[in-house]
Write an enzyme that holds these catalytic residues in place. Structure first.
Site, PDB file in Angstrom:
ATOM      1  N   THR A  48      11.390 122.552   2.967  1.00 12.66           N
ATOM      2  CA  THR A  48      12.547 122.107   3.740  1.00 12.66           C
ATOM      3  C   THR A  48      13.368 121.123   2.929  1.00 12.66           C
ATOM      4  O   THR A  48      12.843 120.435   2.044  1.00 12.66           O
ATOM      5  CB  THR A  48      12.124 121.376   5.032  1.00 12.66           C
ATOM      6  OG1 THR A  48      11.427 120.168   4.676  1.00 12.66           O
ATOM      7  CG2 THR A  48      11.266 122.226   5.927  1.00 12.66           C
ATOM      8  N   ASP A  49      14.664 121.036   3.233  1.00  9.41           N
ATOM      9  CA  ASP A  49      15.416 119.887   2.762  1.00  9.41           C
ATOM     10  C   ASP A  49      14.803 118.651   3.415  1.00  9.41           C
ATOM     11  O   ASP A  49      14.164 118.733   4.469  1.00  9.41           O
ATOM     12  CB  ASP A  49      16.894 120.023   3.120  1.00  9.41           C
ATOM     13  CG  ASP A  49      17.793 119.185   2.209  1.00  9.41           C
ATOM     14  OD1 ASP A  49      17.283 118.230   1.582  1.00  9.41           O
ATOM     15  OD2 ASP A  49      18.998 119.468   2.128  1.00  9.41           O
ATOM     16  N   TRP A  50      15.026 117.504   2.816  1.00  7.94           N
ATOM     17  CA  TRP A  50      14.320 116.292   3.252  1.00  7.94           C
ATOM     18  C   TRP A  50      14.768 115.892   4.658  1.00  7.94           C
ATOM     19  O   TRP A  50      15.933 115.589   4.897  1.00  7.94           O
ATOM     20  CB  TRP A  50      14.568 115.176   2.246  1.00  7.94           C
ATOM     21  CG  TRP A  50      13.497 115.072   1.210  1.00  7.94           C
ATOM     22  CD1 TRP A  50      12.788 113.945   0.908  1.00  7.94           C
ATOM     23  CD2 TRP A  50      12.973 116.090   0.346  1.00  7.94           C
ATOM     24  NE1 TRP A  50      11.856 114.213  -0.088  1.00  7.94           N
ATOM     25  CE2 TRP A  50      11.950 115.520  -0.442  1.00  7.94           C
ATOM     26  CE3 TRP A  50      13.257 117.445   0.187  1.00  7.94           C
ATOM     27  CZ2 TRP A  50      11.221 116.248  -1.386  1.00  7.94           C
ATOM     28  CZ3 TRP A  50      12.542 118.174  -0.753  1.00  7.94           C
ATOM     29  CH2 TRP A  50      11.545 117.580  -1.527  1.00  7.94           C
ATOM     30  N   GLY A  51      13.817 115.932   5.595  1.00  2.00           N
ATOM     31  CA  GLY A  51      14.104 115.582   6.977  1.00  2.00           C
ATOM     32  C   GLY A  51      14.668 116.711   7.803  1.00  2.00           C
ATOM     33  O   GLY A  51      15.132 116.487   8.924  1.00  2.00           O
ATOM     34  N   ALA A  52      14.636 117.942   7.280  1.00  2.00           N
ATOM     35  CA  ALA A  52      15.281 119.064   7.972  1.00  2.00           C
ATOM     36  C   ALA A  52      14.379 119.745   8.984  1.00  2.00           C
ATOM     37  O   ALA A  52      14.833 120.618   9.719  1.00  2.00           O
ATOM     38  CB  ALA A  52      15.759 120.104   6.954  1.00  2.00           C
TER      39      ALA A  52
END
Length: 812
Positions: free
Chosen positions: A228-232
């Site tokens: 995932t993108d960071w925090g996605a």
């Protein structure tokens, strides 16, 4: 499975444990099984390994690393081998910094020139973007570590990126927004892919079964890791079912428990989890092998020189009236513009690199051989008009033979998390240009920015050199082009419209409150301008040289196109020959021409070279929505070779046998798409293209706020506390801008204003737990005291809760 023996020894708890990060940048380790932690770092154009502790989230300063030109810059080189060389050097530095996975390159399309992250992406054309990215990936991974292509997919704006729904028809998705990823997977063989924050046609990308399973895994045969993108992360179990192995950053074991419970309940079969574990283990073990071999610490000076070479080949000469460039020996030059003293060389946000060395124009001027009579800043960098600076600059300009005027966009205008408000150069810089033009018409403008800008002022300059964002050696590279030591060979990887309103997506960008409609369909960039016959400032593929080239003797067969290319000037140079293909049938709507190949060729003065550009599997294909397959339409095709999309020098014709697929469209239902005039597509026509109704694009203001609603939506909250939060954030943004803290103000918008409530948990690496978020939601929805009590209890519980996730009881 490749690691079946190891997986059979793992408990369910350990398998779930591996599926999220150890901290902000590292994966988890299991010592008893020899599974090590690996390190991720930002790095589309340089390593950004944060010097702050890995447990701290934020845009902290990184360890010194070479800042190479950004992707938007290197794409202008049209040199795949050069991109591969950059990748190799990035890979070397990653080894030196103990980085296993480099988070790049980014291959999202430049759908709209205002996207704040365009500086980090290659092109408006998927073929060019994909080929350049594949080169980077091969280079990076030749060192044994992994690239991580991003952001998969349809992440073409920054505004509301964590909640926006990209509404795209299937053919447009395949042909425009996924083709670069396809090339990155099949030709670059990337080991990792990062999903985007946004939703795509209703579901978050890392949970989108069509995107992740039907296309990525089954059709493309991708066997690598998806992160995932960071925090996605949204629904962790849904992501895992779709094949999203790794959630970053850490969730402190919270989502591990969700996975374990899903296996217990039967929502996930343990075999599915095993497959995800196997793919992640492959990334861990194969990248760790790179550190078992001897490698050298990178040499800063050598890498700096490589960065300069890349910048030199990527600079684009846009205007050269009266052959004002290269500068003549003995000419007196006035250097004006704040960007000359303090170079603008990279974008802002997650890709920010702490350079090892940094060249500035005035520090390099003496070695360039040019004669400077002085320097004046001329303007304040962040937009305020300064009459005194303009007067001093004008006085200096009046004494010079040629004025070098350094203008562009500042660091906080183009940034991760925010889109630009317009396509204009700041007014105080244009005011300076007007003043200088009154005293000296011999102006060469040097432009520094990472994306397209409007140029209503272009008649007031005789020369225009676009350096884009040239990295830490970009300033010296520009001087070498100005002096004639380097013959410019860059060509634009994006179209420059006359004005923003001419952009095909301008009516639809950045969309409504909940969704953005891609009504223009296939017709982005030159595909639109060339088909709809819309005049542009500079066409796709455009760039001047200090020499001239002649194209002749075209020969076309079913394997490709061959032609002769002659340097008809007096100096050696490089030319980017571009292959475009257009279908002469009107049975299926298509752009007038599409890039299907290119080759950059070095030719000495007076020399002729034979150039061949082969066809490939993408030359004639289109995606048929009836068969759900790539098909070929049986027809005559125009084969066009040129110096830009608007400068076609040679044409040929080729009849191509088709695949016999049924026609996918009723022509009468799609008048905008068959004409290519898509700047104002009626909703009914777009719905025909989608095959369904367009979703409602406004928030439901009657419903209580939930996990995927944003802080921005607190303005409509039922509770006073929610509205107070909204006003506080808006005030903080206004106040910070007022006192000149624009970068911090932008961070407020990026990290708070557009943040969904679930993002409070994800972006704090699980420090704020989901039960604590539940308490916050109760408070903003009008149940302040009930929510406060819930929040306090959840906070106390979190203090007692183990942070690693390994303490969850094992299920054998």
């Amino acid at each position: 499975m490749k690691y079946k023996d190891i997986i059979e020894k793992m408990t369910l708890q350990e398998k779930a444990y591996l599926m999220s990060g150890k901290d902000i940048w590292q994966t988890k380790e299991i010592e008893r099984l020899g599974i090590k932690s690996i390190f991720f770092a930002d790095g589309p154009h340089g390593i950004r390994k944060q010097a702050a502790a890995a447990s701290k989230l934020g845009l902290n300063a990184g360890f010194p690393a070479t800042c190479y030109p950004t992707a938007a810059t290197v794409a202008n080189s049209w040199n795949i081998e050069l991109g591969e060389k950059v990748g190799e050097y990035l890979g070397d530095e990653a080894l030196s910094h103990k980085v296993n996975v480099l988070l790049g390159p980014g291959v999202n399309m430049k759908r709209n020139p205002l996207c704040g992250r365009n500086f980090e992406y290659y092109s408006e054309d998927p073929y060019l973007a994909g080929k350049m990215a594949a080169g980077y990936i091969r280079g990076i991974q030749s060192r044994g570590i992994s690239a991580c292509v991003k952001h998969f997919a349809a992440n073409n704006q920054e505004k509301r990126r964590m909640s926006i729904d990209a509404v795209v028809d299937e053919r447009t998705l395949r042909e425009i927004y996924l083709t670069a990823f396809e090339i990155a997977v099949k030709e670059g063989k990337t080991k990792a892919i990062m999903t985007s924050y946004n939703r795509l046609n209703g579901s978050y990308t890392n949970e989108n079964m069509h995107l992740m399973q039907d296309i990525l895994r089954k059709e493309w045969g991708y066997t690598g890791t998806v992160v995932t993108d960071w925090g996605a992360g949204n629904d962790r179990v849904a992501g895992l079912l779709a094949g999203n192995e790794l959630e970053m950053p850490t969730t402190r074991g919270e989502t591990n428990e969700e996975i374990i419970e899903a296996v217990r309940s039967g929502r996930i079969q343990e075999e599915q989890l095993n497959e995800c574990v196997d793919r992640l283990l492959d990334l861990i073990f194969t990248t760790e092998e790179a550190f078992q071999k001897p490698y050298l610490k990178f040499q800063e000076e050598r890498h700096h020189r490589v960065s300069q070479k890349v910048a030199e080949e990527s600079i684009v000469l846009l205007k050269n009236k009266d052959q004002i460039l290269p500068l003549k020996f003995g000419q007196k030059v006035a250097v004006i513009g704040d960007f000359a003293q303090n170079a603008r060389y990279q974008g802002a946000g997650s890709s920010l690199v702490n350079p090892t060395i940094l060249d500035h124009t005035m520090d390099c001027f003496e070695e360039s051989g040019l004669v400077s009579i002085g320097y004046e800043p001329g303007f304040d960098r962040y937009g305020k008009t300064n009459k005194d600076k303009i007067e001093k600059a004008s006085k200096l300009a009046s004494q010079a033979d040629v004025v070098l005027l350094y203008i562009g966009l500042d660091e906080v205008t183009e940034a991760d998390g925010l889109d630009r408000h317009n396509m204009k150069i700041p007014a105080n810089q244009i005011e300076l240009l007007h003043a200088i033009h009154e005293v000296n018409p011999n102006i060469v403008a040097i432009l520094s920015c990472g994306s397209a800008v409007e140029m209503p002022w272009i008649d007031q300059v005789k020369g225009l050199l676009h350096g884009y964002l040239g990295g830490q050696a970009g300033a010296r590279a520009i001087l070498r082009v100005l002096s004639g030591d380097v013959n410019p060979s860059g060509k634009l990887a994006e179209t420059y419209p006359l004005r923003y309103e001419d952009t095909p997506s301008s009516r639809y960008f950045p969309g409504g409150e909940t969704s953005v409609e891609y009504r223009e369909g296939l017709f982005i960039g030159y595909r639109y301008y060339d088909t709809a016959n819309v005049e542009v400032l500079f066409p796709f593929g455009y760039g001047l040289s200090y020499t001239t080239f002649d194209y002749s003797d075209i020969r076309v067969d079913h394997h490709g196109v061959t032609f002769s290319l002659t340097n008809t000037g007096k100096v050696a140079g490089m030319e980017v020959a571009q292959l475009y293909v257009g279908c002469e049938s009107d049975a299926i709507f298509r752009p007038a021409k599409e890039l299907k190949g290119f080759k950059k060729v070095f030719i000495n003065a007076g020399e002729t070279k034979t150039v061949t550009i082969p066809f490939d599997d993408k030359t004639f294909r289109y995606f048929n929505v009836k068969t759900n397959e790539w098909e070929i339409e049986e027809a005559d095709y125009r084969i066009m070779v040129g110096a830009s999309s608007a400068d076609i020098r040679l044409t040929g014709k080729l009849w191509v046998q088709g695949t016999g697929a049924p026609l996918p469209y009723d022509k009468h239902k799609y008048p905008s798409y068959y004409s290519g005039r898509v700047a104002n597509v009626p909703v009914e026509e777009f719905e025909h293209l989608l095959g369904r109704q367009v979703p409602v694009s406004t928030w439901d203001r009657e419903q209580p706020l939930g996990y995927n609603d944003t802080i921005e939506q607190c303005q409509y909250a039922k509770g006073v506390f929610g509205r107070f939060i909204f006003l506080a954030v808006v005030f903080a943004y206004w106040f910070l801008k007022k006192i000149g803290k624009r970068s911090t103000a932008n961070l407020i918008m990026m990290s708070v204003y557009y943040l969904p409530f679930r993002g409070i948990n994800r972006m704090t690496a699980g420090i704020v737990t989901m039960p604590m978020v539940d308490g916050l939601l109760l408070m903003v929805n009008g149940h302040f005291f009930k929510g406060l009590i819930h929040l306090i209890r959840a906070f106390r519980k979190s203090k007692k809760r183990p942070g690693t996730g390994l303490e969850v009881p094992a299920v054998e």
